[in-house]
Design an enzyme around this catalytic site. Structure first.
Site: not given
Length: 216
Positions: A95, A52, A44
């Site tokens: 992540r 998004e 990330r």
């Protein structure tokens, strides 16, 4: 005695400080505008928040465009020749939170500078200057109206609430306040029912219970 003191110092240190930095390199698989997979590690991008995947934005003329898909494509272009990502912590999804570089460039900064992502000010101010320049130039998401991704995610959660009772009743030092979806502090507000905080289905319900609108 010296050994005992050293052990006590180590035990007193926060767990995060004992984590060693992790670095992964290779050709990535881009998931979306701020997430990729490198050498089987999900990464990330630190300090940024891209639209998004299915999010749309508007041009200055009010025409909708697929800013989520555009952000993914931009990261694919920037990372296409391989990346080197370094970080020392993981998020709640496991992540690696990292800064990724390609060709000597900070990809996190590049995404924000091109208007393909927002500076994620909730967690860092490292890329605020890039965001401000992109905003002044009207690049990417700044060419028209664009909702910040955190607000989009919050709205998606609201749609799944029982009865769609989406108004947040929060208790703070300013008293009992209710927050409407889409307002500035809505996404950051967390409801703890154990403290007496609650959800409302309408403003009338909130007012009749003695709560007042945040910002009023």
């Amino acid at each position: 005695m010296l050994r005992i003191c050293s052990l006590l110092v180590l035990l007193a240190m926060p767990a995060a400080s004992q984590l060693s930095a992790a670095t992964v390199t290779g050709l990535p698989r881009v998931v979306d505008g701020d997430t990729l997979v490198v050498a089987n590690t999900r990464v990330r991008l630190f300090g940024i928040d891209a639209p998004e995947a299915k999010q749309s934005c508007k041009t200055a003329q009010g025409v909708r465009w697929a800013c989520g898909r555009a952000a993914t494509a931009e990261l694919q272009r920037l990372a296409g020749q391989g990346v080197r990502c370094s970080g020392d912590e993981e998020d709640r999804y496991g992540r690696l939170i990292a800064v990724c570089r390609a060709g000597g460039r900070d990809l996190n900064a590049e995404m924000v500078a091109r208007g393909a992502a927002f500076a994620y000010r909730k967690y860092s101010r490292d890329y605020v200057s890039q965001e401000e320049r992109a905003q002044r130039a009207g690049l990417g998401v700044w060419q028209g109206a664009a909702q910040r991704p955190a607000e989009v995610r919050a709205a998606a959660k609201v749609q799944n609430l029982p009865g769609n009772c989406a108004i947040k009743g929060n208790i703070s030092g300013r008293g009992r306040l209710y927050h409407l979806p889409g307002t500035r502090s809505y996404a950051a507000t967390r409801i703890n029912e154990a403290k007496g905080e609650r959800w409302f289905c309408s403003e009338a319900d909130a007012k009749s219970a003695g709560w007042r609108r945040a910002g009023s």
